[in-house]
Structure formats: structure tokens, C-alpha cells
Design an enzyme around this catalytic site. Structure first.
Site, short mmCIF file in Angstrom:
data_model
loop_
_atom_site.label_atom_id
_atom_site.label_comp_id
_atom_site.label_asym_id
_atom_site.label_seq_id
_atom_site.Cartn_x
_atom_site.Cartn_y
_atom_site.Cartn_z
N TRP A 156 -1.99 -9.00 2.18
CA TRP A 156 -3.33 -8.45 2.39
C TRP A 156 -3.82 -8.58 3.83
O TRP A 156 -4.80 -7.94 4.21
CB TRP A 156 -4.35 -9.13 1.45
CG TRP A 156 -4.29 -10.64 1.49
CD1 TRP A 156 -3.64 -11.44 0.59
CD2 TRP A 156 -4.84 -11.51 2.48
NE1 TRP A 156 -3.76 -12.75 0.96
CE2 TRP A 156 -4.51 -12.83 2.12
CE3 TRP A 156 -5.61 -11.31 3.62
CZ2 TRP A 156 -4.88 -13.94 2.86
CZ3 TRP A 156 -5.99 -12.40 4.38
CH2 TRP A 156 -5.62 -13.70 4.00
N ASN A 157 -3.19 -9.43 4.65
CA ASN A 157 -3.82 -9.72 5.95
C ASN A 157 -3.74 -8.57 6.95
O ASN A 157 -4.65 -8.36 7.74
CB ASN A 157 -3.28 -11.02 6.54
CG ASN A 157 -1.79 -11.02 6.79
OD1 ASN A 157 -1.07 -10.21 6.22
ND2 ASN A 157 -1.34 -11.92 7.62
N LYS A 180 4.66 -2.00 -2.95
CA LYS A 180 3.68 -2.74 -3.76
C LYS A 180 2.76 -3.50 -2.80
O LYS A 180 3.11 -4.56 -2.30
CB LYS A 180 4.37 -3.71 -4.71
CG LYS A 180 3.42 -4.20 -5.80
CD LYS A 180 3.67 -5.61 -6.27
CE LYS A 180 3.19 -6.65 -5.33
NZ LYS A 180 1.76 -6.68 -5.05
N PRO A 181 1.57 -2.93 -2.54
CA PRO A 181 0.66 -3.63 -1.64
C PRO A 181 0.01 -4.82 -2.35
O PRO A 181 0.09 -4.94 -3.57
CB PRO A 181 -0.39 -2.57 -1.30
CG PRO A 181 -0.37 -1.63 -2.46
CD PRO A 181 1.02 -1.66 -3.04
N ALA A 182 -0.63 -5.67 -1.59
CA ALA A 182 -1.32 -6.83 -2.18
C ALA A 182 -2.50 -6.33 -3.03
O ALA A 182 -3.16 -5.35 -2.67
CB ALA A 182 -1.81 -7.75 -1.08
N GLY A 234 5.09 -12.14 3.17
CA GLY A 234 4.14 -12.95 2.40
C GLY A 234 4.49 -14.41 2.52
O GLY A 234 5.16 -14.82 3.49
N SER A 235 4.10 -15.18 1.54
CA SER A 235 4.28 -16.63 1.62
C SER A 235 5.74 -17.03 1.39
O SER A 235 6.50 -16.31 0.71
CB SER A 235 3.41 -17.31 0.56
OG SER A 235 3.82 -16.90 -0.73
N GLU A 256 9.83 -11.81 5.66
CA GLU A 256 8.93 -12.27 6.74
C GLU A 256 7.97 -13.23 6.07
O GLU A 256 7.04 -12.80 5.39
CB GLU A 256 8.15 -11.08 7.30
CG GLU A 256 8.99 -10.05 7.99
CD GLU A 256 9.30 -10.44 9.41
OE1 GLU A 256 8.50 -11.19 10.03
OE2 GLU A 256 10.36 -10.03 9.91
N LEU A 257 8.17 -14.53 6.29
CA LEU A 257 7.42 -15.51 5.50
C LEU A 257 6.41 -16.28 6.34
O LEU A 257 6.00 -15.84 7.40
CB LEU A 257 8.42 -16.41 4.78
CG LEU A 257 9.50 -15.65 4.00
CD1 LEU A 257 10.52 -16.58 3.37
CD2 LEU A 257 8.88 -14.74 2.95
N CYS A 290 0.38 -14.73 10.14
CA CYS A 290 1.45 -15.74 10.04
C CYS A 290 1.90 -16.16 11.44
O CYS A 290 2.55 -17.19 11.59
CB CYS A 290 2.60 -15.24 9.19
SG CYS A 290 3.11 -13.60 9.62
N GLU A 387 -0.05 -23.79 6.53
CA GLU A 387 -0.66 -22.67 7.26
C GLU A 387 -2.16 -22.71 7.06
O GLU A 387 -2.63 -22.71 5.92
CB GLU A 387 -0.13 -21.35 6.70
CG GLU A 387 0.99 -20.78 7.49
CD GLU A 387 1.32 -19.36 7.03
OE1 GLU A 387 1.36 -18.48 7.89
OE2 GLU A 387 1.54 -19.16 5.84
P1 ADP Z 1 -0.51 -14.66 0.39
O1 ADP Z 1 -0.48 -16.13 0.19
O2 ADP Z 1 -0.61 -14.22 1.79
O3 ADP Z 1 -1.41 -13.92 -0.55
P2 ADP Z 1 1.70 -14.00 -1.29
O4 ADP Z 1 3.11 -14.36 -0.98
O5 ADP Z 1 1.03 -14.64 -2.44
O6 ADP Z 1 0.95 -14.21 0.07
O7 ADP Z 1 1.56 -12.42 -1.48
C1 ADP Z 1 2.27 -11.47 -0.72
C2 ADP Z 1 2.62 -10.29 -1.61
O8 ADP Z 1 3.45 -10.75 -2.66
C3 ADP Z 1 1.44 -9.63 -2.28
O9 ADP Z 1 1.69 -8.24 -2.38
C4 ADP Z 1 1.41 -10.26 -3.64
O10 ADP Z 1 0.79 -9.47 -4.63
C5 ADP Z 1 2.89 -10.39 -3.92
N1 ADP Z 1 3.27 -11.42 -4.88
C6 ADP Z 1 2.67 -12.60 -5.11
N2 ADP Z 1 3.33 -13.30 -6.07
C7 ADP Z 1 4.38 -12.52 -6.44
C8 ADP Z 1 5.47 -12.69 -7.38
N3 ADP Z 1 5.60 -13.79 -8.12
N4 ADP Z 1 6.35 -11.69 -7.46
C9 ADP Z 1 6.24 -10.59 -6.71
N5 ADP Z 1 5.26 -10.38 -5.81
C10 ADP Z 1 4.35 -11.33 -5.68
#
Ligand code: ADP
Length: 484
Positions: A156-157, A180-182, A234-235, A256-257, A290, A387
Site C-alpha cells: 500500500w505504501n 493483486k494490489p494491497a 511487502g513484508s 522486495e522485502l 522500505c 521497521e
Molecule cells: P505491509 O506490512 O506493508 O502491509 P504485507 O507484506 O502485509 O506488507 O502486504 C504486502 C502485500 O501482500 C499486500 O498486497 C497484502 O495484501 C499481501 N499479503 C499479505 N498477506 C498475504 C498472504 N498471506 N498471502 C498473500 N498475500 C498477502
């Protein structure tokens, strides 16, 4: 003041070239983090809808790969032009769903458009190689082919840039995608999908599924081997789960974590420059990046003076709704994020840190957190290993170069790092010792469409952007041609 117009934002899923409602009647409520108001209700893909999207991409894949690179390049250039034409309209939408100030949202659109342009050009130059076998037996031909259907999961950032950076090389190379966006920021990506539709992207080559059922939707797509490549930003926690799911069918992964960037300020640094560059590295996107400076390591001889000056700079920031005139710092993505930040600040203070400015969660509507500077942060405070993802600058004093390098590398992450010194030999020496995928020397801004961005250690696998970014979407094929 920018006006928010949601009329042109699609509210459905984009699958197989059509906008469809999907099978799940429960919609996603998109809220504005500055006000807490629901601004849109949109389709919430079920796992079956996700499968349909992956199947649509598979159906479209071969023809997309066979399409001349020049045709795909033209689509990217058309999308580039349309994106820039919609800049103000889309920037207001992005600000409303994500919180960043309008000017930063406009900047993100320019940055994203840069990726569309870069890969429109780079896609024309995909080349293999040719060699003679030294044995004299024959010739070795190396060709490059698209990796195939790619699943792109974005955070989402940077709701546009993280998608554009993946979609552009995919289109350039002929990889059909499911995006698949956030769930917190789906509107920007739906708007981009409409732009690509107008630019003539073939049906099924770009599919967008918005969902609150991320794990239920993505797990089966990966575990059933419906795609050949996962590109995720993402994370580290989620990246690690997805990496595991990809292992079953050996799906290519580009990850990209998270990061925990050190910003090292050596004793010869110009303090005004240090304040400017740390502010850029810390406060861009309200710290929700990040690559944001997470630990400010300052030589002990400068730490107090630097802290005073940084706090004076942070005092000048105006916090508020990103759509309001003159606002530099918007809200955090949600209240949970504010509370997490407060917990980290409280923990540092309990360990002996001093608050120079900010540090207190405000009352009232919206998820706001004030610009905060913490001095004398202990090396074992919780925030040194997590973070922050917010406008909090922790200053950690160090003794000498070896000490600075040791603290900098004392993390599982290895994404961005920064250092400030006028000593070129030191800059190169320290840069070589930092365990990070990216180093900024005397600058707090390293993102650039022409640069390969990515990390080492728990910060991920692969590179995005620049010349190397296209490799993530290409396979090599070696063909042997006997001499007789
Ligand atoms: P943040 O902590 O920045 O929200 P996330 O890693 O939770 O980062 O989210 C990044 C992306 O991964 C988003 O699009 C989120 O919806 C998706 N996401 C989160 N959890 C899962 C999961 N278990 N499987 C697939 N996608 C996921």
C-alpha cells in the site's frame, strides 16, 4: 485545493479484459486514513475469482509472447502518456486512499510513468548471445524468452510505483500478469488497469484482483502452479510464506522485502547537508518506505548538535490531510500503525532515549503521528531491529568507523543504506563493507528508474528497475547447433 473525483475509478475486478463483479458479495470498504471515512466500496475477489484471473492470463500468454516487442512497447508508451494526462485526477485518488501529500502522489505518478517509458525502450533491446564451442563441435546459441504468467503482489505504501515497476517489464517481455494490489489501496491500481485497457492491452494479459482474502486467494494460485513467476513487494514475513508456497512448483520468485536502513554520518560531515539528506531519507512518504532511514548513526562528536538541528527542521513540517494545501506529512496508513510507532518510541525512551520533538500520539480523527526525533537511542531498543515505517528518526551515537559498520550490519535486513562523509576513500571503503543491496553516498534519495533496486539477506531476492529488472521476467534458452 485538489478535487477528489472517484467517477473514473472502476469498482470491479479486471479479468480477461472485462470488468466483473466477482462471486463474493462482501465488498471492500476503502477508507481515507486522514478522516477515517469510507470513500469507495469495490469488488472483493474470492479465491475462485483469483483462479479465473490466473486462467485468463494463461489463455492469453502465448499470443502475448508472440506479439512483436514493438507492439507491446507502443502499449506501454500509450499508457505512459495517458497516465501523465491523468496526473492530478489520479494523485487525488492516491492521496485519498493512502494518505501521502498530493505533491508526493504527483511525484509517484511521474516516477511510475518513468518505468513505463524505460521498459517500453528496454523491451526493444532484449538480446541473447552466440558463441563457438571451444571443442569445435558446434555453436552455442542463447535466446531469451518470457518467463510466462507472472503474479504481481504489491503493497500500500507506493500503490502505483510498486505496480508500474513490475507491470512495465512484464508487458515489455510478453508476460501476462495477475496483479493483486494491497487491500488498503486498491483504487490506484484499478485506475491504472483502466489506463492500460484504453492503451490497448490485449484481453487477459493484465488482470487485477482486489481482495481482502489475500492468503486464501494467492495460496492456491501458487501451490497449484497456475503461474510461473511471483513478483512480490511487502513484508519479509509474508514474502517468506509466499517463497515457501512457490517452492512446490519451483515458481521463479522476485522478492522486495523489508529494510532497516542505517544512515551513517561521519565526523567530517557538513551538518546542514546531513539534516537535508536525513530528512529526505526519513520523511519521504512519511517514512512509510522500505528504503527509509531506520537508524541514524551519528559520530558521537556531532550527535547532540545534529539532533538539535534535525528537530528544528522537523518542527517546520505541517501534518494534516494530504489533500489540503501546504501539508507535508499526511496520516499513517491506519491507527494500528500509529500505535505500533508509539510502542517503539515508548520502548526507546524506557531504555534511555530522549525525545527532542514529537513522540506523542495526538487525539482526534485520522491516523496521524507527529514528526519525531529521538536522541541517545540505546543500541538494543526494539526500533533498532524493526521497521519503523513512520516519521520517527532515532539517533544512535557511534565511536569510530568500525563501530558504525558493526551497528549498521547488525540486522537481518540488507536493503538500503546511506552514508555521509567528504572522504572519498572512506565512502568507498565503508560502502564495500555494508551488507546492503543499495548504498547512497551523500544522498538520502536512491530510487531511480535506471537503477536496479533490491536487497540482500532478509530483504529479498532479485532486482527491480533499470537494465537488470527485465531479467526477472525472462528465461534463457540454450540451443546447440552442431558444425557438421
Ligand atoms: P505491509 O506490512 O506493508 O502491509 P504485507 O507484506 O502485509 O506488507 O502486504 C504486502 C502485500 O501482500 C499486500 O498486497 C497484502 O495484501 C499481501 N499479503 C499479505 N498477506 C498475504 C498472504 N498471506 N498471502 C498473500 N498475500 C498477502
Amino acid at each position: 485545493m485538489p478535487t477528489l473525483n472517484l467517477e473514473n475509478v472502476p469498482t470491479k475486478l479486471f479479468i480477461g479484459g472485462e470488468w466483473i463483479a466477482g462471486s463474493n458479495p462482501d465488498l471492500i470498504k476503502v477508507t481515507n486514513p486522514a478522516t477515517g471515512e469510507v470513500i469507495a466500496e469495490i469488488a472483493n475477489a474470492s479465491p475462485e475469482d483469483g483462479r479465473l484471473a490466473a486462467e485468463a492470463a494463461n489463455t492469453a500468454q502465448d499470443a502475448f509472447a508472440a506479439m512483436p516487442a514493438q507492439e507491446r512497447s507502443k502499449i506501454l508508451l500509450k499508457a505512459h502518456a495517458l497516465l501523465l494526462e491523468s496526473k492530478d485526477e489520479l494523485a487525488a485518488i492516491m492521496t485519498a486512499e493512502m494518505g501521502k501529500p498530493f505533491a508526493e502522489a504527483r511525484g509517484e505518478i511521474d516516477y511510475s510513468a518513468g518505468y513505463l517509458q524505460w521498459y517500453a525502450q528496454e523491451g526493444l533491446r532484449v538480446q541473447g548471445s552466440h558463441g563457438q564451442s571451444p571443442s569445435g563441435r558446434g555453436q552455442i546459441l542463447l535466446t531469451r524468452e518470457p518467463v510466462g504468467v507472472s503474479f504481481l503482489i504489491t503493497p500500500w505504501n507506493f500503490p502505483l510505483a510498486m505496480g508500474a515497476r513490475k507491470i512495465a517489464p512484464a508487458v515489455a517481455t510478453g508476460c501476462a500478469v495477475v496483479v493483486k494490489p494491497a487491500e488498503k489501496t486498491p483504487l490506484t491500481m484499478l485506475f491504472l488497469a483502466r489506463i492500460f485497457q484504453k492503451a490497448g492491452i490485449p484481453a487477459g494479459t493484465l488482470n487485477v484482483v482486489t481482495t481482502t482474502n489475500s492468503s486464501k486467494l494467492t495460496g492456491p494460485i501458487l501451490e497449484d502452479g497456475l503461474v510461473r513467476h511471483l513478483s512480490f513487494t511487502g513484508s519479509t514475513k509474508v514474502g517468506s510464506i509466499l517463497h515457501g508456497q512457490c517452492s512446490k512448483h519451483m515458481i521463479r520468485t522476485s522478492l522486495e522485502l523489508g529494510g532497516n536502513a542505517p544512515f551513517i554520518i561521519f565526523e567530517d560531515a557538513d551538518l546542514d547537508k546531513a539534516v537535508t539528506e536525513v530528512t529526505a531519507a526519513k520523511m519521504r512518504n512519511m517514512g512509510e518506505a522500505c528504503t527509509a532511514a531506520n537508524r541514524i548513526l551519528v559520530h558521537e562528536s556531532l550527535a547532540d548538535e545534529f539532533g538539535t538541528r534535525l528537530a528544528a527542521r522537523f518542527e517546520q513540517f505541517t501534518v494534516g490531510n494530504g489533500l489540503d494545501e501546504g501539508v507535508d506529512i499526511g496520516p499513517m496508513i491506519d491507527q494500528t500503525s500509529c500505535e505500533r510507532l508509539q510502542g517503539l518510541v515508548d520502548n526507546a525512551v524506557a531504555g534511555g532515549a530522549r525525545i527532542l520533538i514529537g513522540g506523542e500520539l495526538p487525539e482526534g480523527a485520522g491516523s496521524f503521528y507527529p514528526p519525531t526525533v529521538l536522541a541517545d537511542v540505546p543500541r538494543d531498543a526494539d526500533l533498532t531491529s524493526q521497521e519503523l515505517f513512520g516519521p520517527v528518526a532515532p539517533i544512535i551515537p557511534f565511536k569510530d568507523e568500525a563501530d558504525a559498520i558493526e551497528i549498521a550490519n547488525d540486522t537481518e535486513y540488507g536493503l538500503a543504506s546511506y552514508l555521509l562523509t567528504n572522504d572519498l576513500a572512506r565512502a568507498m571503503r565503508v560502502s564495500g563493507r555494508l551488507e546492503a543491496g543499495m548504498v547512497g553516498i551523500n544522498t538520502g534519495i536512491i530510487s531511480d528508474v535506471a537503477a536496479p533496486l533490491g536487497g540482500v539477506k532478509a530483504s529479498g531476492l532479485g532486482r527491480e528497475g533499470g537494465v537488470l529488472g527485465i531479467d526477472e521476467f525472462l528465461e534463457y534458452k540454450y540451443t546447440f547447433i552442431p558444425n557438421d
